[in-house]
Design an enzyme around this catalytic site. Structure first.
Site, mmCIF file in Angstrom:
data_model
loop_
_atom_site.group_PDB
_atom_site.id
_atom_site.type_symbol
_atom_site.label_atom_id
_atom_site.label_comp_id
_atom_site.label_asym_id
_atom_site.label_seq_id
_atom_site.Cartn_x
_atom_site.Cartn_y
_atom_site.Cartn_z
ATOM 1 N N ASP A 52 -11.710 -28.187 46.073
ATOM 2 C CA ASP A 52 -11.383 -26.950 45.357
ATOM 3 C C ASP A 52 -11.692 -25.742 46.269
ATOM 4 O O ASP A 52 -12.317 -25.899 47.315
ATOM 5 C CB ASP A 52 -12.228 -26.926 44.060
ATOM 6 N N HIS A 53 -11.241 -24.558 45.838
ATOM 7 C CA HIS A 53 -11.435 -23.302 46.588
ATOM 8 C C HIS A 53 -12.286 -23.396 47.847
ATOM 9 O O HIS A 53 -13.516 -23.370 47.792
ATOM 10 C CB HIS A 53 -12.100 -22.266 45.677
ATOM 11 N N HIS A 69 -12.090 -18.055 35.869
ATOM 12 C CA HIS A 69 -13.145 -19.064 35.981
ATOM 13 C C HIS A 69 -14.283 -18.697 35.031
ATOM 14 O O HIS A 69 -14.487 -17.549 34.704
ATOM 15 C CB HIS A 69 -13.687 -19.097 37.419
ATOM 16 N N GLY A 70 -15.045 -19.695 34.633
ATOM 17 C CA GLY A 70 -16.184 -19.430 33.760
ATOM 18 C C GLY A 70 -15.740 -19.369 32.310
ATOM 19 O O GLY A 70 -14.677 -19.869 31.951
ATOM 20 N N HIS A 102 -5.789 -22.825 37.010
ATOM 21 C CA HIS A 102 -7.229 -22.611 37.203
ATOM 22 C C HIS A 102 -7.777 -21.902 35.969
ATOM 23 O O HIS A 102 -7.043 -21.217 35.252
ATOM 24 C CB HIS A 102 -7.478 -21.731 38.434
ATOM 25 N N GLY A 103 -9.080 -22.016 35.767
ATOM 26 C CA GLY A 103 -9.704 -21.285 34.654
ATOM 27 C C GLY A 103 -9.288 -21.829 33.302
ATOM 28 O O GLY A 103 -9.068 -21.082 32.352
ATOM 29 N N ASN A 134 -7.091 -27.686 36.255
ATOM 30 C CA ASN A 134 -8.478 -27.745 36.730
ATOM 31 C C ASN A 134 -9.476 -27.553 35.595
ATOM 32 O O ASN A 134 -9.330 -26.639 34.779
ATOM 33 C CB ASN A 134 -8.723 -26.643 37.764
ATOM 34 N N THR A 171 -15.774 -25.571 34.386
ATOM 35 C CA THR A 171 -16.818 -25.029 33.507
ATOM 36 C C THR A 171 -17.119 -25.981 32.348
ATOM 37 O O THR A 171 -18.281 -26.160 31.971
ATOM 38 C CB THR A 171 -16.397 -23.644 32.978
HETATM 39 ZN ZN LIG Z 1 -10.228 -22.239 40.566
#
Ligand SMILES: [Zn+2]
Length: 291
Positions: free
Chosen positions: A82-83, A179-180, A207-208, A229, A232
């Site tokens: 990832d990232h 994210h989060g 994402h997220g 993805n 969290t």
């Molecule tokens: Zn991401």
């Protein structure tokens, strides 16, 4: 079948418009739990690692654990980094055997990101690996990478040019996710996925995902987000399960009992997402050779 190239998993998911869960694991327990979820639901699965996890466990050590676990499951699985903004770690992971990497050049200007992503695509190709690209940073910090504000959002044409110039296999568009945990209802721009897929029919990456409604997942997957993805949600399941166990069993010192409780929670979290994304049962359609 077990470990297959990323394109084996995502080409099919993208064509049939289902989503494959790409779950960030943090250790051997979480790795085993998500693989067990995929096995029980006969689903293809992507396992992801953050750069932070790779650094803390060691690339070779982490890959060895992955390979031992993945070789023992009957469903197709692939390992993704990832990232990662750091080219040296991209090289380290490709050499260790990761099947796919996200070169995160979102802090660079688009021209420099394009130039470096072209190099990463060539490097990954020599290892039979695929590259996920992105030009806009996803809002929120994940394992030390990113910013709360997120970066500049470019017109869709800029992303389309980036995809054709670099030859990335998959792409993570900015669509309003973060994210989060969401502090407010996210305002999504799903049409950006549709517009990009119309121009470049390649798998898009969501994402997220943690905190989105089931209908938001299924809408984005139908538009072409084949890789979804999940990071969290795993962290929450993992940490909360430890806390629950400790609160319920004060004074008890039974690691296997605590770990079994955590595994159950992580596996249930993975199963819930696999079901929502529509990939349950899809492993039955694979018959390709492993890598
Ligand atoms: Zn991401």
């Amino acid at each position: 079948m077990p470990v297959v190239p990323m394109r084996e998993i995502l080409d099919r998911a993208f064509a049939e418009r289902y989503g494959v869960a790409a779950i960030n694991v943090v250790d051997d327990l979480t790795l085993e739990a998500v693989l067990a979820a995929a096995t029980d639901l006969e689903a293809p699965l992507i396992v992801q690692t953050s750069l932070k996890t790779v650094k803390s466990l060691g690339a070779r050590q982490l890959h060895a654990i992955w390979r031992a676990r993945a070789d023992a499951v009957p469903v197709p699985v692939s390992l993704h980094l990832d990232h990662c903004p750091d080219r040296e770690w991209i090289t380290t992971c490709l050499e260790a055997g990761w099947n796919s990497v996200l070169f995160d050049g979102s802090e660079l200007d688009v021209a420099e990101n394009t130039r470096q992503t072209i190099e990463v695509v060539a490097e990954a190709g020599r290892h039979g690996a695929q590259v996920e690209g992105e030009i806009e940073s996803v809002m929120g910090v994940e394992d030390g990478i990113g910013s709360e504000e997120g970066g500049e959002i470019h017109p869709v044409e800029v992303s389309a040019e980036f995809i054709s110039a670099t030859g990335v296999y998959s792409f993570a568009p900015a669509i309003g996710t973060a994210h989060g945990l969401y502090k407010a209802e996210p305002r999504l721009t799903p049409e950006r996925v549709t517009e990009l897929v119309a121009e470049h029919p390649i798998p898009m990456v969501l994402h997220g995902g943690t905190g989105l409604a089931d209908e938001q997942f299924t809408d984005l997957i139908a538009r072409g987000c084949a890789k979804v993805n999940i990071s969290t949600a795993l962290k929450i399941a993992f940490v909360d399960a430890h806390r629950e166990y400790l609160d319920a069993n004060p004074g008890k010192h039974d690691p296997p009992g605590m770990l079994a409780h955590v595994r159950t929670a992580v596996k249930a979290m993975a199963e819930r997402h696999i079901r929502i994304f529509g990939s349950a049962g899809k492993a039955r359609t694979f018959d390709s050779a492993a890598v």
